[in-house]
Each structure stands twice: as C-alpha cells, then as structure tokens.
Design a protein around this motif. Structure first.
Motif, PDB file in Angstrom:
ATOM      1  N   ARG A  44     -12.276   4.002   8.513  1.00  0.00           N
ATOM      2  CA  ARG A  44     -11.155   3.103   8.225  1.00  0.00           C
ATOM      3  C   ARG A  44     -11.629   1.839   7.527  1.00  0.00           C
ATOM      4  O   ARG A  44     -11.027   1.362   6.568  1.00  0.00           O
ATOM      5  CB  ARG A  44     -10.449   2.711   9.530  1.00  0.00           C
ATOM      6  N   HIS A  48     -10.471   0.598   3.897  1.00  0.00           N
ATOM      7  CA  HIS A  48      -9.792  -0.684   3.722  1.00  0.00           C
ATOM      8  C   HIS A  48     -10.539  -1.599   2.770  1.00  0.00           C
ATOM      9  O   HIS A  48      -9.942  -2.235   1.909  1.00  0.00           O
ATOM     10  CB  HIS A  48      -9.602  -1.368   5.083  1.00  0.00           C
ATOM     11  N   ALA A  54     -10.208  -2.876  -4.838  1.00  0.00           N
ATOM     12  CA  ALA A  54      -9.457  -2.340  -5.976  1.00  0.00           C
ATOM     13  C   ALA A  54      -8.273  -3.246  -6.312  1.00  0.00           C
ATOM     14  O   ALA A  54      -8.056  -3.604  -7.472  1.00  0.00           O
ATOM     15  CB  ALA A  54      -8.963  -0.925  -5.658  1.00  0.00           C
ATOM     16  N   LEU A  55      -7.544  -3.653  -5.285  1.00  0.00           N
ATOM     17  CA  LEU A  55      -6.360  -4.482  -5.521  1.00  0.00           C
ATOM     18  C   LEU A  55      -6.763  -5.845  -6.088  1.00  0.00           C
ATOM     19  O   LEU A  55      -6.135  -6.362  -7.018  1.00  0.00           O
ATOM     20  CB  LEU A  55      -5.571  -4.649  -4.221  1.00  0.00           C
ATOM     21  N   LEU A  94      -9.785   6.615  -2.847  1.00  0.00           N
ATOM     22  CA  LEU A  94      -9.120   7.909  -2.743  1.00  0.00           C
ATOM     23  C   LEU A  94     -10.077   8.956  -2.176  1.00  0.00           C
ATOM     24  O   LEU A  94      -9.700   9.773  -1.332  1.00  0.00           O
ATOM     25  CB  LEU A  94      -8.618   8.319  -4.129  1.00  0.00           C
ATOM     26  N   ILE A 118       1.485   6.579   0.928  1.00  0.00           N
ATOM     27  CA  ILE A 118       0.503   7.395   0.204  1.00  0.00           C
ATOM     28  C   ILE A 118       1.084   7.789  -1.157  1.00  0.00           C
ATOM     29  O   ILE A 118       0.397   7.734  -2.183  1.00  0.00           O
ATOM     30  CB  ILE A 118       0.142   8.663   1.010  1.00  0.00           C
ATOM     31  N   GLY A 121       0.713   4.894  -3.363  1.00  0.00           N
ATOM     32  CA  GLY A 121      -0.698   4.725  -3.739  1.00  0.00           C
ATOM     33  C   GLY A 121      -1.087   5.734  -4.803  1.00  0.00           C
ATOM     34  O   GLY A 121      -1.756   5.388  -5.791  1.00  0.00           O
ATOM     35  N   MET A 122      -0.650   6.980  -4.626  1.00  0.00           N
ATOM     36  CA  MET A 122      -0.955   8.003  -5.624  1.00  0.00           C
ATOM     37  C   MET A 122      -0.297   7.667  -6.949  1.00  0.00           C
ATOM     38  O   MET A 122      -0.867   7.916  -8.015  1.00  0.00           O
ATOM     39  CB  MET A 122      -0.468   9.378  -5.136  1.00  0.00           C
ATOM     40  N   ALA A 124       0.231   4.690  -8.108  1.00  0.00           N
ATOM     41  CA  ALA A 124      -0.604   3.658  -8.723  1.00  0.00           C
ATOM     42  C   ALA A 124      -1.832   4.298  -9.366  1.00  0.00           C
ATOM     43  O   ALA A 124      -2.208   3.970 -10.497  1.00  0.00           O
ATOM     44  CB  ALA A 124      -1.019   2.626  -7.673  1.00  0.00           C
ATOM     45  N   PHE A 125      -2.426   5.223  -8.641  1.00  0.00           N
ATOM     46  CA  PHE A 125      -3.612   5.911  -9.154  1.00  0.00           C
ATOM     47  C   PHE A 125      -3.273   6.676 -10.439  1.00  0.00           C
ATOM     48  O   PHE A 125      -3.990   6.589 -11.441  1.00  0.00           O
ATOM     49  CB  PHE A 125      -4.152   6.863  -8.079  1.00  0.00           C
ATOM     50  N   LEU A 128      -3.064   4.620 -13.443  1.00  0.00           N
ATOM     51  CA  LEU A 128      -4.346   4.082 -13.910  1.00  0.00           C
ATOM     52  C   LEU A 128      -5.151   5.103 -14.716  1.00  0.00           C
ATOM     53  O   LEU A 128      -6.013   4.725 -15.513  1.00  0.00           O
ATOM     54  CB  LEU A 128      -5.183   3.607 -12.713  1.00  0.00           C
ATOM     55  N   GLY A 162       0.298  -0.769  -6.258  1.00  0.00           N
ATOM     56  CA  GLY A 162      -0.837  -1.029  -5.368  1.00  0.00           C
ATOM     57  C   GLY A 162      -0.475  -2.066  -4.311  1.00  0.00           C
ATOM     58  O   GLY A 162      -0.771  -1.905  -3.121  1.00  0.00           O
ATOM     59  N   HIS A 165       2.058  -0.576  -1.874  1.00  0.00           N
ATOM     60  CA  HIS A 165       1.311   0.328  -0.979  1.00  0.00           C
ATOM     61  C   HIS A 165       0.742  -0.457   0.214  1.00  0.00           C
ATOM     62  O   HIS A 165       0.886  -0.053   1.360  1.00  0.00           O
ATOM     63  CB  HIS A 165       0.216   0.957  -1.849  1.00  0.00           C
ATOM     64  N   PHE A 166       0.167  -1.600  -0.056  1.00  0.00           N
ATOM     65  CA  PHE A 166      -0.421  -2.435   1.003  1.00  0.00           C
ATOM     66  C   PHE A 166       0.690  -2.975   1.918  1.00  0.00           C
ATOM     67  O   PHE A 166       0.586  -2.911   3.145  1.00  0.00           O
ATOM     68  CB  PHE A 166      -1.192  -3.583   0.342  1.00  0.00           C
TER      69      PHE A 166
HETATM   70  C1  HEM Z   1      -4.150   1.363  -7.281  1.00  0.00           C
HETATM   71  C2  HEM Z   1      -4.323   2.104  -6.263  1.00  0.00           C
HETATM   72  C3  HEM Z   1      -4.534   1.625  -4.847  1.00  0.00           C
HETATM   73  C4  HEM Z   1      -4.729   0.361  -4.365  1.00  0.00           C
HETATM   74  C5  HEM Z   1      -4.784  -0.946  -5.138  1.00  0.00           C
HETATM   75  C6  HEM Z   1      -4.871   0.471  -2.937  1.00  0.00           C
HETATM   76  C7  HEM Z   1      -5.075  -0.593  -2.100  1.00  0.00           C
HETATM   77  C8  HEM Z   1      -5.131  -0.519  -0.727  1.00  0.00           C
HETATM   78  C9  HEM Z   1      -5.238  -1.643   0.162  1.00  0.00           C
HETATM   79  C10 HEM Z   1      -5.308  -3.090  -0.283  1.00  0.00           C
HETATM   80  C11 HEM Z   1      -5.265  -1.173   1.430  1.00  0.00           C
HETATM   81  C12 HEM Z   1      -5.308  -1.971   2.710  1.00  0.00           C
HETATM   82  C13 HEM Z   1      -6.643  -2.531   3.003  1.00  0.00           C
HETATM   83  C14 HEM Z   1      -6.659  -3.352   4.253  1.00  0.00           C
HETATM   84  O1  HEM Z   1      -5.758  -3.221   5.088  1.00  0.00           O
HETATM   85  O2  HEM Z   1      -7.595  -4.113   4.401  1.00  0.00           O
HETATM   86  C15 HEM Z   1      -5.195   0.263   1.346  1.00  0.00           C
HETATM   87  C16 HEM Z   1      -5.205   1.108   2.440  1.00  0.00           C
HETATM   88  C17 HEM Z   1      -5.091   2.463   2.354  1.00  0.00           C
HETATM   89  N1  HEM Z   1      -4.925   3.202   1.190  1.00  0.00           N
HETATM   90 FE1  HEM Z   1      -4.836   2.504  -0.675  1.00  0.00          FE
HETATM   91  N2  HEM Z   1      -4.771   1.779  -2.575  1.00  0.00           N
HETATM   92  C18 HEM Z   1      -4.557   2.518  -3.715  1.00  0.00           C
HETATM   93  C19 HEM Z   1      -4.408   3.880  -3.804  1.00  0.00           C
HETATM   94  C20 HEM Z   1      -4.471   4.734  -2.726  1.00  0.00           C
HETATM   95  C21 HEM Z   1      -4.411   6.155  -2.811  1.00  0.00           C
HETATM   96  C22 HEM Z   1      -4.305   6.937  -4.116  1.00  0.00           C
HETATM   97  C23 HEM Z   1      -4.507   6.630  -1.530  1.00  0.00           C
HETATM   98  C24 HEM Z   1      -4.500   8.032  -1.033  1.00  0.00           C
HETATM   99  C25 HEM Z   1      -3.899   9.005  -1.574  1.00  0.00           C
HETATM  100  C26 HEM Z   1      -4.606   5.512  -0.646  1.00  0.00           C
HETATM  101  C27 HEM Z   1      -4.707   5.589   0.719  1.00  0.00           C
HETATM  102  C28 HEM Z   1      -4.866   4.521   1.560  1.00  0.00           C
HETATM  103  C29 HEM Z   1      -4.996   4.640   2.986  1.00  0.00           C
HETATM  104  C30 HEM Z   1      -4.969   5.926   3.793  1.00  0.00           C
HETATM  105  C31 HEM Z   1      -5.141   3.349   3.497  1.00  0.00           C
HETATM  106  C32 HEM Z   1      -5.314   2.948   4.953  1.00  0.00           C
HETATM  107  C33 HEM Z   1      -4.023   3.003   5.652  1.00  0.00           C
HETATM  108  C34 HEM Z   1      -4.067   2.659   7.099  1.00  0.00           C
HETATM  109  O3  HEM Z   1      -4.961   1.961   7.552  1.00  0.00           O
HETATM  110  O4  HEM Z   1      -3.187   3.103   7.808  1.00  0.00           O
HETATM  111  N3  HEM Z   1      -4.593   4.358  -1.412  1.00  0.00           N
HETATM  112  N4  HEM Z   1      -5.103   0.637   0.021  1.00  0.00           N
END
Ligand code: HEM
Lengths: 204, 299
Positions: A44, A48, A54-55, A94, A118, A121-122, A124-125, A128, A162, A165-166
């Motif tokens: 995790r 995170h 990335a963000l 990812l 998710i 997030g996908m 956003a991906f 990109l 992105g 998603h957060f």
């Molecule tokens: C531009 C694309 C993306 C950005 C900027 C991004 C950014 C982030 C950020 C800032 C967090 C939270 C970090 C924290 O809490 O400290 C996060 C968590 C997460 N992201 Fe992304 N993400 C992106 C794409 C994706 C993709 C494509 C997936 C999966 C398909 C994904 C799956 C997750 C998961 C599973 C978490 C943790 C969730 C949890 O703790 O319950 N993200 N992401």
C-alpha cells in the motif's frame, strides 16, 4: 529580476539529467519496501507514494506554461521530461496495483469496471498514453505543431481525472486530495481563453 | 461468568492445525478426508500466528490521531489514560461512572487470539487480553426492554490532533445489538501480548468484535449506553451506503469501492499473497444471530 536569473541558470542545464534522477525515487522506495522502511504494509505504501509522485509531476507539468506567462520563468525545455517521468510513475503505480496489490487476474478486470475510482485512474492513464507516445521531436514534426498542441491538451484531462481519482479513494472527509484537486482546477482555469489577453499584456 | 468461549487460537497452539482438520472433516464428512487433509495443510501454511507487536502497534486506524496508518503510533502518546472511567447509563439498573480499576477488580481477564479484519481489506491476528462485554453489562444490570448497546470514544481535542479535522463527526460512536454484545466472542480488550494495550490500539479499554470489520471495535471507550433503539454509528453517519450498522465481515458483499472477497495479512512484505476472506471472519458460531436476515441489505 529573479526570473531572468533562473532563466540564465536553466539555459545552461539540459533536461536529460532529469531522466536519471527520476529513476532514484522508485529504486529507493523499492529498496525501502524490501528492507522494512515502508512500514508493515509496504505494498500500500509503495502504491500510495508512486501515485502521489505521479500526481505531483502532472501538476508540475501544468505549472510550466503559467510560470512563463505570468512570472516570466522559462522552464519549457523541461516540460517533456516532466511529463514523461509522470507517465513513468503512473506506469509503476499501475504495475504495483496489478502485480503486488490485486494479484488475481479475474479481479483486475472486475475492479477496473466496478470500482469507479479505479475506472477514473485508468481513464487518466489512457489519456496519458498518446501523450507519452508523441513526446518526441519526430511526432511533433509529423503531426504539425497545431495538431500536436491540441493532442497534448489531453494532459488537462489526465490531471483532472488523476486528482478526481485521489478524491474518490479516501475514506471520510479528507482535505489533502481536495487541495490537489483545487490546484489542478486553478491551473486549468488559468488556461481559459478569457484569462489570456489581459495577462499577456501585463507581462509583455 | 467468563470463559464462555474457548480459544481455538492460542499462543501454545498457533497453527491450530488440529482444529482446522476437525472442522473440515465434519463439514466434508468421512468421504472428504483426503480433501480435508489438504485444506488443513493449506490453512496451517496460511499461518494463524499472531502478528508481531511491532506490526500490531504501528498500523492503526484511529482517525482522532490522524488518517495515516502510522499517525496513531506517532501522535497518541499524549492521551491521558489514567485515571479512566466509563459512564454506563441508559437502560441499566446501576447506572454511573465506573472507575476502570473498579471494573477490572470484578472482571476475569482472558487471552483471546482473534483474527482482525479491516474494512480496507487487510487483516491481522491479534493476541488480545480482556474480559467479556457480557460480564460488564451484567455488572451494570441490563433492563428488560433494552435491545442495543451504544459506545462512545473519548474526545479530547487537546490530546488528539486529528479531531481538528472533520474527517468524521466526533466523538466516534459505535453500536451493537444486545445479542451481539452479549455474545461470548465479544470482549473489552485491555491488553495485547499480555502487556497493557497501547494508546494507538485504543487504551485503556476497547471493544473487540472479531466477526465484524475493525471500525466496529471502538477504541478508548468512555461511555456505554443501553437503549431500545439502533444507535447511530460514526461511519454509517458519514456514508450509509458504504458502511452499514451490522458491518459483518462478508466476502460476498463488496464495499462499493473495492472487493471484500480477499484480504492481505499485514506483515507479508512486498510480495504478500492475498487470501480469501472468510464469512464472519471465520467465526461461524455467530451465524445463528443473523438467521433469516438478508445480510446484503443489512450489511
Ligand atoms: C494519472 C494517473 C494516476 C494518478 C495521478 C494516480 C494518483 C494516485 C494517488 C495520488 C493516490 C493516493 C496516494 C495516497 O493516498 O497517498 C492513488 C492511489 C491509488 N491508485 Fe492511483 N493514480 C493514477 C492511476 C491509477 C491507475 C491506472 C490505477 C489502477 C488501475 C490506480 C490505482 C490506485 C490504487 C489501488 C490506489 C490506492 C487506493 C487505496 O488505498 O485504497 N491509480 N493514486
């Protein structure tokens, strides 16, 4: 002026070292994850940290044009590197999700479709990918500057998704993701056409 | 009347292989012996060993001290836990503020090694010590019309840096149905590994309901109220769609934002495998409490 001094310095520093420096945080995080430095739930933590990196870099990339327009600081030569490194971190984020977190292939698809954060997030991906593929001089030449610039407005969508998603993934009412979202929105509002004319005059 | 429930997971018998074999054999019948043997081994390999003290005390959700998993360990140090008293009120014969020492002098402390399953799809095994909630309720004398028990966590903004942010509505509140509260599995924990329970884990006194998601097991309890209505609960107030009143561990009912089918046990490192989540977190003996109820609707 500070801006001129910064510009004088950056003129002498090429962008390529950024790519080398960019490799260090993931390597360091992986090392920490393997040696206990990321706490008792390293998967995790790694996920995170990479998501945050990335963000932050997506946001940094969005700052470059306004910095030049409103402050006269010219970091344009680093914009491609910042964008590509952001993409690199999203890919790693990812990968951590796919390989270390979810693990179960049948659940991966289900999660992408069923879990809105998710899906976002996908999204956003996905936005990109064309940007990463065309972040080279040949593509700019082939597409032509206008088309290329239009295509690269997808970066706005990617940052928005992105940030969203957060916001969507935290439990309860938390401030941090809203701050990120706010910063993204401000950076996008600065690009609205009605902003341009008066500011251009002021800074020109 | 303590010792109503016998621990199948004790420190002396950490793999509990015999138990698992027995249960599987009973379920599978005689013809299933070979299968049962395999299942038993897989379960033993899964390991029912308690997590380390380090793991249990450094990965906590206690939002009064911050939303990061290590925030409670970092910031809970200022919480005053002595003297401590618990207000027991509502539909009881002997309401009042009960001093913790007074309570403890009347209770039997037992060790209970329980699986602990967080709603965030991670889990631990914790060697709690504590007493049965039923004993505490009997001490106060539950009146006949009471149907539910409400709990409240201490609220001290000066000692709890997280409450300056409105992540949830403070104070944190939880609730159980009376039969759930009286179930012998339900304990008030005062220790971990035989040591005093640390502040980040809910010192000096917390609820532990092992078949429910962790947030039901309210920490640092200062008030216990018997009522005849279903009491409000913090996460349900924050988001009723995601967090129901019952919150029984159930692999078949997903959290709207993630799957509950599997969980990751804390402490497995970077390459920890997910394992299937068990109905009622493996405590099948509580199933009778919910007979005839739709556990998807009443999630
Ligand atoms: C531009 C694309 C993306 C950005 C900027 C991004 C950014 C982030 C950020 C800032 C967090 C939270 C970090 C924290 O809490 O400290 C996060 C968590 C997460 N992201 Fe992304 N993400 C992106 C794409 C994706 C993709 C494509 C997936 C999966 C398909 C994904 C799956 C997750 C998961 C599973 C978490 C943790 C969730 C949890 O703790 O319950 N993200 N992401």
């Amino acid at each position: 002026m500070i801006a001129d001094r910064i510009n004088a310095v950056t003129r002498r520093i090429p962008p390529w070292p950024l790519y080398l420096i960019a490799v260090l945080p993931p390597v360091w995080l992986l090392y920490q994850g393997l040696t206990g430095g990321l706490g008792v739930e390293p998967i995790r933590a790694l996920e995170h940290e990479l998501g945050q990196l990335a963000l932050k870099l997506l946001i940094a990339g969005l700052c470059i044009t306004p910095l030049r327009r409103f402050a006269g600081v010219n970091l344009m030569r680093y914009r491609r590197a910042v964008g590509l490194i952001a993409f690199f971190y999203v890919v790693l984020h990812l990968l951590v999700w796919l390989v270390l977190d979810v693990q179960i292939p049948s659940q991966i698809w289900a999660d992408i479709l069923k879990r809105p954060y998710i899906t976002v997030g996908m999204g956003a991906f996905a936005l990109l990918i064309p940007l990463a593929v065309t972040s080279n001089n040949m593509s700019i030449r082939k597409l032509g500057g206008r088309t290329w610039r239009k295509l690269h407005r997808l970066a706005y969508g990617a940052a928005l998704l992105g940030g969203l998603h957060f916001v969507m993934l935290v439990k309860g009412f938390q401030i941090e993701p809203l701050i990120y979202m706010g910063v993204v929105l401000v950076l996008l509002v600065l690009r609205l056409p009605f902003q341009r004319a008066p500011f251009m005059r002021a800074s020109g | 009347m303590a010792h109503r429930w016998t621990n199948t997971m004790t420190a002396r018998d950490v793999t509990a292989e015999r138990h698992w074999l027995n249960r599987r054999q009973i379920m599978a019948g005689l013809g299933g012996l070979a299968v049962a043997g395999l299942a038993g081994r897989a379960q033993a390999a899964d390991g029912l060993t308690p997590n380390s003290w380090e793991e249990i005390t450094n990965y906590n959700n206690y939002y009064e001290f911050g939303t990061g998993k290590e925030d409670p360990a970092r910031y809970a140090g200022d919480l005053t836990i002595a003297p401590w008293s618990v207000q027991i009120d509502g539909m009881v014969d002997r309401p009042g503020a009960y001093g913790l020492d007074d309570i403890l002098s009347k209770m039997t402390i037992e060790e209970r090694i329980y699986r602990f399953r967080c709603v965030e799809a991670w889990s631990m095994v914790v060697p709690w010590s504590g007493f049965e909630l039923a004993d505490l309720l009997e001490m106060a004398g539950v009146q006949s019309g009471a149907t539910h028990v409400a709990f409240e966590t201490v609220l001290r903004p000066d000692e709890m840096p997280g409450v300056s942010r409105n992540v949830l509505e403070w104070p944190y509140v939880e609730g159980l149905r009376l039969d759930e509260a009286m179930h012998p599995l339900t304990i008030m924990a005062t220790g971990i590994y035989g040591r005093d329970i640390p502040r980040q884990n809910g010192a000096p006194l917390r609820l532990v309901v092992p078949w429910k998601y962790g947030y039901k097991s309210i920490k640092s309890v200062v008030r216990v109220t018997l009522t005849d209505k279903e009491p409000p609960t913090s996460w349900n107030k924050a988001n009723a769609r995601e967090y129901g009143f019952y919150s029984n561990v159930n692999p078949a009912v997903d959290h709207p934002r993630w799957s509950q089918a599997t969980e990751r046990e804390i402490g497995g490192g970077l390459f920890a495998k997910r394992k299937p989540t068990l109905v009622f977190n493996g405590y099948d003996e509580v199933a009778s409490l919910y007979e005839g109820m739709d556990l998807t609707v009443n999630h």
